[in-house]
Each structure stands twice: as structure tokens, then as C-alpha cells.
Design an enzyme around this catalytic site. Structure first.
Site, PDB file in Angstrom:
ATOM      1  N   HIS A 224       0.827  -1.202   0.000  1.00 46.39           N
ATOM      2  CA  HIS A 224       0.000   0.000   0.000  1.00 46.39           C
ATOM      3  C   HIS A 224       0.864   1.256   0.000  1.00 46.39           C
ATOM      4  O   HIS A 224       0.435   2.322   0.418  1.00 46.39           O
ATOM      5  CB  HIS A 224      -0.920   0.025   1.229  1.00 46.39           C
ATOM      6  CG  HIS A 224      -1.915  -1.076   1.241  1.00 46.39           C
ATOM      7  ND1 HIS A 224      -1.714  -2.243   1.937  1.00 46.39           N
ATOM      8  CD2 HIS A 224      -3.114  -1.194   0.625  1.00 46.39           C
ATOM      9  CE1 HIS A 224      -2.746  -3.035   1.752  1.00 46.39           C
ATOM     10  NE2 HIS A 224      -3.610  -2.427   0.961  1.00 46.39           N
ATOM     11  N   GLY A 407      -4.020  11.068   8.212  1.00 44.34           N
ATOM     12  CA  GLY A 407      -4.332  12.446   8.552  1.00 44.34           C
ATOM     13  C   GLY A 407      -5.754  12.839   8.213  1.00 44.34           C
ATOM     14  O   GLY A 407      -6.058  14.027   8.041  1.00 44.34           O
ATOM     15  N   ASP A 408      -6.649  11.848   8.133  1.00 42.90           N
ATOM     16  CA  ASP A 408      -8.024  12.143   7.725  1.00 42.90           C
ATOM     17  C   ASP A 408      -9.057  11.695   8.746  1.00 42.90           C
ATOM     18  O   ASP A 408     -10.246  11.635   8.433  1.00 42.90           O
ATOM     19  CB  ASP A 408      -8.327  11.491   6.374  1.00 42.90           C
ATOM     20  CG  ASP A 408      -8.259   9.967   6.439  1.00 42.90           C
ATOM     21  OD1 ASP A 408      -7.803   9.429   7.470  1.00 42.90           O
ATOM     22  OD2 ASP A 408      -8.662   9.316   5.459  1.00 42.90           O
ATOM     23  N   CYS A 409      -8.627  11.382   9.964  1.00 37.49           N
ATOM     24  CA  CYS A 409      -9.575  10.928  10.987  1.00 37.49           C
ATOM     25  C   CYS A 409     -10.657  11.975  11.233  1.00 37.49           C
ATOM     26  O   CYS A 409     -11.841  11.652  11.344  1.00 37.49           O
ATOM     27  CB  CYS A 409      -8.828  10.618  12.290  1.00 37.49           C
ATOM     28  SG  CYS A 409      -9.899  10.050  13.640  1.00 37.49           S
ATOM     29  N   THR A 500      -5.725   2.340  20.831  1.00 41.01           N
ATOM     30  CA  THR A 500      -6.825   2.554  19.889  1.00 41.01           C
ATOM     31  C   THR A 500      -7.995   3.157  20.647  1.00 41.01           C
ATOM     32  O   THR A 500      -7.920   3.388  21.849  1.00 41.01           O
ATOM     33  CB  THR A 500      -7.285   1.230  19.239  1.00 41.01           C
ATOM     34  OG1 THR A 500      -7.930   0.427  20.239  1.00 41.01           O
ATOM     35  CG2 THR A 500      -6.114   0.470  18.639  1.00 41.01           C
TER      36      THR A 500
END
Length: 581
Positions: A224, A407-409, A500
């Protein structure tokens, strides 16, 4: 002054349409395959029941020919594609399962790559399919040596393609679902992969994901676009192969006299000339160590866009199962990316979705305790507060996520917040179980990605807990919270202490257990404090599961974004309730 990395050129139409355009190209080249465009699913064309087990694969796009290129008799019966390097949503996976089950009454085996997003989204689809009465099982596979010490095991690399071959051959021979799954589990125990890359890939419309010096290579790079576990000096083909195989052979504990099947996978940008040299060096190294090379498979199998590099995968053909593995690898297949064949014949058939497959809802009837009008108003206000705080916290959550994630949470949870607000405008909140189920569906469709899968699983499990509850009480909410934690842990592979969102949820659950007999206002206050402690504690934790576990510890010095997000909406809900008491 920091230089700006140029965007890599790619021959596409737009980054937004490249996945769908790619799928249209697959069926243009191989018309005997059926495209279901709305769900990004490709299947073998069938008109009758095969009476056998069907094999479903898939995952993020950008790895072509994986996975649609391996659809054909003797391999996959269907594949579902996600966005570039992104897991497909649960609904698309569920459609693929339902479509295959329609024509394969022996059941469906879903092969799941060992990545958090895939585990969550594929896992949720399997559970929903089972509720709907579909005979289906999942198989999580992964063989990457570089990430093998991760709590959930090694990532899925090119070995996933071998599972398509092994399982597809068994299905064609008439083996039952459980036997195929057990055999594949044994294969996974005897497989290992390690790769290296000379340059990074880039997502459509973006610059390269990382930089490598001209005299260096990334050891253990992922498919990925992830950087590897170490930078090593560039060497000759012989030296590079020796380095990789020494690690793989040691990992599998191979010894003289062992037999192996070898797969040399092109990560996308490696020339045929290089691949042939690599294959030869691989065979020579193993045979020089008296390890018999029964088969060598080489080529573009599971790529990483244009990454310049390769992987080597070894499958040990042991005494117990080796002859069977070899027989299955040798079995004929019409899958184009494996050998090509009859599925390339022209067909005039169209490509349509069977919309009847997903019209039924697995949760129709209201169940569990009902709420009074006043309680419904309180629930609406609490959910509104939670949604609003997620929207307002977009920048904070993105910042926390930037060190170890995409960086998109914040962006993802903002979508969830807006979707919740829209839902609350017209929704009936009489039954909590139905509300939680609706929120689960919203998380699945409006959030997407790993976060959507996590929230969808947790909320659906909480809904189930409420559906069998006798009353709307603190013990019932505790039971729902614990059910959510268990579901997220089951498919996500994380536990409290792994850095988490579970650390926040667990802290609240443990506090509720301790003070459940106290006055409600005190319980709410202590639960809110526990959420804060749980989120803050993640700043000093070592990530052992999820995306953060794949990066160096230096990138995880702040709170986990998911844990902080959970604390924010939990505190908003708890404070909203407390203000009305």
C-alpha cells in the site's frame, strides 16, 4: 526551504474515476466476466447453480491484476474492489457474497487480506450475510515477514494470490467449505513473503509516498505504498535475493531436503529483464542450499501501482500437505492473470446489478425497551451534541492522525457527524436498538474506510445487546458498550492497551462496572472523567494493532486520534444527559 515533490504523471482520466475505469477495462478485455458497476464487483457469468463452494477475494485497488484478474474457473468466482489502497465498503462486499451465493449453493469462502480495514469491512459483511441465512465463512490470510511480529500477524502480500489458486482448485474439485478453509489455514502456516523496493509509488494525482536515496532500498515495503522496516544499501540482484531469502528461510525454519513453491511478484515498475534475473537468482540460491524448487511463478500478481521492486514468497511443501498443495497449484484455471484462456472469448452480454439481492433489511422489527417522549428528546439532544463535537474537532483529530495514519480521521468523523444530524431530523428514536442499528448503517455508508468499519461493527453489536434487554438502564447501556468493545476487538484484532479507541471505551466500561449502583449524576461524571483518562493514556502506549502499529514509535507521541474522538463524543453525550438531571 522544503522542496515540493512533483505529482507523478499517470495515464488516467481523473483520480476520482480511475477505479471504475479500470474495472470497465477488465471486462472490455475479458467479456466473459460480469461487471456489477454500482458495487465494484466482478464475477464469472453464470445462469445456473454450480452446486459447489464459491471463492470471493478482493481489497483495495492499485494492486492489479489482483484481484479481478484472478477470476476464472479454478480460482476466484468473484472479486470486490475498493478505492486505491482502500478497503471496499461492507455493502459492496455483502453484495459480492450474495451474488456468488445465488449461483453457488455450496457456500462462499471469503478470503480476507490481513489489514484492519479489510478485516473490519469484510468481517461485518460476513456477519450480515450469516444473519440473512447465507452459508459463508471468512479466512484472514497474511504472510509478510516484515510485519509478522504485529499482534494480528503479518500483512497479506502476494501469498493471497496463492490462496485464490489453492482454494479455487479445491472448490472446482468439489471439496466442502470447511475442508477448503482448513486446508488454506495449513497453507498459511507454511508461507512467508518479504519484499524490497527501489522507489516509492504514488496515488493518482499525488506525489510519491516516500523518498529513497539513489544508493538505498526499502526492505520490507508494503503493497500500500508503506515504507519498509529498514533502509539498506543497494546491491546486485544476487545480493538482494540472498538478503531476502536468508530472512525468509530462517522465518520458515527451512532445512536441507525441503521442497518449496516460489512466487516472485513484480510490485509494478520492475522490468521483465530484472524479474527474470531475480527468478534465476532465487532458484539458484535455494538449490545451492539443497532446497528443492518445485515451481516458480513470476510476474505482475499483486502490485503496488508503479512501485519499482519485488517480493519473494515461499510456500513450504511439507510432508503432510505438500503433495496436495502442489496438485492444487498445478490444477487448470481459466483466470487470465494466471494463464489466460477461454474467458477471453467475446460476449455481447451487458453489465447490470441485481438490485433484488440487497433489498431485504436484516433488522426490520422493533425490539428491546422503548423510550418515552421525554427520553427520546434527551437521546436526540445527546446525539446532536456528539455529532456537533465531532464536526468541530475535525482539525484536532486530523492533526493527531497525521503522524501515524492518513491524517483524515477528523474528515471521516466530520462526515459521520453531519450524517447523524441529517438522520436526527426525521428519525424515530422510540427504540434504542433501532437507533443504534441505523447509526451502524450510517457509519458504514457515510464514513467508509477503517473508521467506518469500526464504528459500524461496534454500533451494530450494541444494537443487538439492546434488542434483548429488558429495560433502558445503566446496566443495559454497559452491556451494549461491552458488546461493542468485543465486536471491534474480534474483527479489528485490537484490545485495550493497544493504543486505539478501545482504550477510551474500556476505561468507561470499567468505571461503569465499579460505580453502577451510585447516583446517576455521579455515574455520569465519573464516566466522563474515565473517557478523558482513557484517551490521554494512549499518548504513552506502544501501538500493537491498527495502522499506527506499522510505523516507528517516534510517530506516535501524541494521543491516538481514534481514542480522543471516542472521548469527545462520549463526554458530549454524558454531559448532555447530566445537564437534564
Amino acid at each position: 526551504m522544503t522542496s515540493i515533490k512533483p505529482i507523478t504523471k499517470k495515464i488516467i482520466n481523473t483520480p476520482e474515476t480511475c477505479v471504475d475505469d479500470n474495472l470497465r477495462g477488465v471486462v472490455a478485455v475479458y467479456p466473459q466476466l460480469q461487471l456489477h458497476p454500482k458495487h465494484r464487483v466482478i464475477t464469472i457469468r453464470r445462469q445456473d447453480d454450480s452446486m459447489r463452494v464459491a471463492i470471493l477475494g478482493g481489497g483495495g485497488s492499485g494492486h492489479e491484476p489482483f484481484a479481478s484478474g484472478f477470476i476464472g474457473s479454478g480460482m476466484l468466482d468473484g472479486a470486490v474492489a475498493g478505492g486505491v489502497f482502500a478497503s471496499p465498503p461492507t455493502g459492496h462486499v455483502l453484495y459480492g457474497i450474495a451474488q456468488l451465493h445465488k449461483y453457488n449453493s455450496g457456500g462462499v469462502l471469503v478470503i480476507i487480506g490481513n489489514y484492519t480495514g479489510d478485516r473490519l469491512n469484510f468481517g461485518k459483511a460476513i456477519e450480515k450475510a450469516k444473519i440473512a441465512g447465507i452459508k459463508v465463512e471468512g479466512l484472514i490470510v497474511g504472510e509478510d515477514v516484515a510485519s509478522s511480529k504485529n499482534k494480528t500477524g503479518g500483512r497479506s502480500m502476494v501469498g493471497e494470490v496463492l490462496f485464490y489458486k489453492l482454494c479455487g482448485a479445491m472448490a472446482l474439485k468439489g471439496y466442502d467449505l470447511e475442508t477448503i478453509r482448513k486446508t488454506a489455514v495449513e497453507a498459511n502456516k507454511n508461507m512467508a513473503t518479504l519484499g524490497v523496493c527501489l522507489s516509492a509509488c504514488s496515488l493518482p494525482g499525488q506525489p510519491p509516498l516516500f523518498e529513497i536515496s539513489p544508493d538505498e532500498m526499502e526492505l520490507g515495503a508494503g503493497v500500500h505504498g508503506e515504507a519498509g522496516i529498514a533502509k539498506v544499501k543497494m546491491g546486485t540482484a544476487k545480493e538482494i535475493v540472498k538478503m531476502l531469502l536468508a530472512i525468509i528461510v530462517g522465518h520458515l525454519k527451512l532445512s536441507r531436503g525441503d521442497r518449496v513453491a516460489v512466487t516472485v511478484d513484480n510490485l509494478g515498475g520492475t522490468s521483465f529483464l530484472e524479474m527474470n534475473i531475480i527468478s534465476a537468482e532465487t532458484k539458484d540460491y535455494l538449490e545451492n542450499h539443497d532446497i528443492t524448487v518445485e515451481r516458480v511463478y513470476a510476474g505482475h500478481l499483486k502490485t503496488s501501482l508503479e512501485m519499482h521492486g519485488f517480493q519473494i514468497c515461499l510456500l513450504l511443501l511439507n510432508k503432510e500437505h505438500g503433495d496436495l498443495f502442489l496438485e492444487l497449484l498445478d490444477a487448470p484455471t481459466s483466470a487470465a492473470a494466471w494463464t489466460g484462456g477461454e474467458i477471453s472469448v467475446r460476449s455481447d452480454g451487458g453489465h447490470v446489478d441485481d438490485e433484488s439481492l440487497l433489498k431485504g433489511d436484516v433488522r426490520k422489527e422493533a425490539s428491546g425497551p422503548s423510550l418515552s417522549a421525554k427520553q427520546q428528546d434527551l437521546l436526540r439532544e445527546s446525539l446532536t451534541s456528539a455529532a456537533e463535537v465531532l464536526i468541530k474537532s475535525e482539525a484536532l483529530l486530523n492533526k493527531l492522525d497525521s503522524g501515524c495514519g492518513d491524517g483524515d480521521c477528523g474528515n471521516t468523523l466530520k462526515k459521520f457527524g453531519h450524517a447523524i444530524l441529517a438522520y436526527l431530523k426525521t428519525a424515530s428514536l422510540e427504540y434504542v436498538s433501532n437507533v443504534l442499528w441505523d447509526l451502524s448503517e450510517i457509519a458504514e455508508t457515510d464514513m467508509g474506510g477503517t473508521s467506518g468499519g469500526i464504528y459500524s461493527l461496534g454500533l451494530s453489536a450494541a444494537s443487538q445487546a439492546f434488542s434483548i434487554a429488558a429495560s433502558n438502564s445503566v446496566p443495559t447501556w454497559l452491556s451494549a458498550l461491552e458488546s461493542a468493545i468485543q465486536a471491534i476487538s474480534k474483527y479489528g484484532g485490537a484490545e485495550p492497551g493497544d493504543r486505539t479507541m478501545l482504550d477510551t471505551l474500556h476505561a468507561v466500561a470499567e468505571t461503569l462496572k465499579r460505580c453502577i449502583e451510585e447516583e446517576l449524576l455521579a455515574v455520569l461524571k465519573k464516566a466522563a472523567e474515565a473517557a478523558e483518562r482513557g484517551a490521554k493514556a494512549t499518548a504513552s502506549m506502544i501501538a500493537r494493532a491498527g495502522r499506527a502499529s506499522y510505523v516507528a514509535s517516534g510517530y506516535t507521541q501524541q494521543e491516538d486520534a481514534g481514542a480522543r474522538a471516542a472521548a469527545l463524543w462520549l463526554q458530549a453525550i454524558l454531559c448532555s444527559i447530566a445537564s437534564k438531571i
